[in-house]
Design a protein around this motif. Sequence first.
Motif: not given
Length: 206
Positions: A54, A57-58, A61, A75, A127, A129, A131, A136, A139-141
């Motif tokens: 998490d 990825s954030l 992004s 990713d 995960v 992200a 943006t 943000t 987010t998706w997993s």
Amino acid sequence: MSDLLLPTLLIATRNAHKTEEFAEMLAPFAEVVDLTDPDFENLPEIDETGTTFDENSLLKSASISKITGGITLADDSGLEVDALDGAPGIYSARYSGDNATDATNREKLLSELKDAPAPRTARFRCVLALTKNGQTLGTWSGALEGTIGFEEAGDAGFGYDPVFIPEGDTRTLAEYTADEKNAISHRGRAVEKLVAALRNGEVALG
């Protein structure tokens, strides 16, 4: 492209294999480019200093979208092996060192597991992200359960695919077609959630 949900979508990667998978999965919904595109090739490498998928990825992004001002998807994904206490995890791409390749990573993994009996349970985890301007959007997993085989098989896919056997099958992911893999993969499952969120208006793109 009548079902287009996004304008040109920048994927924060220089990994051609990942970009190809994203392009295939998002083809009906977005036009995909990555950091090798001439418009973006001079953007910096982002150090993955996070301790989780998490966070990384954030980080990737947000850092890229802050520079470009546009919408960016990143990713972070990897392989978690139970017999190795979740390793290689976030270090999957560089498991065998600074000059790691897919082949050397698989070689190290099989060596580390040489005394581990079946079933050598593991999972791919991803995960995503999304943006814009460093902020943000969501987010998706996704995850894919399976086991690690005792030898490589198949010549499709990339990374750990030749040693990963999805739950309920005897083939490795490297023996799947691209469509078969995308339908069940950790990345494919995360993309499904992303697309659903876009369709449902859950992402404020404006």
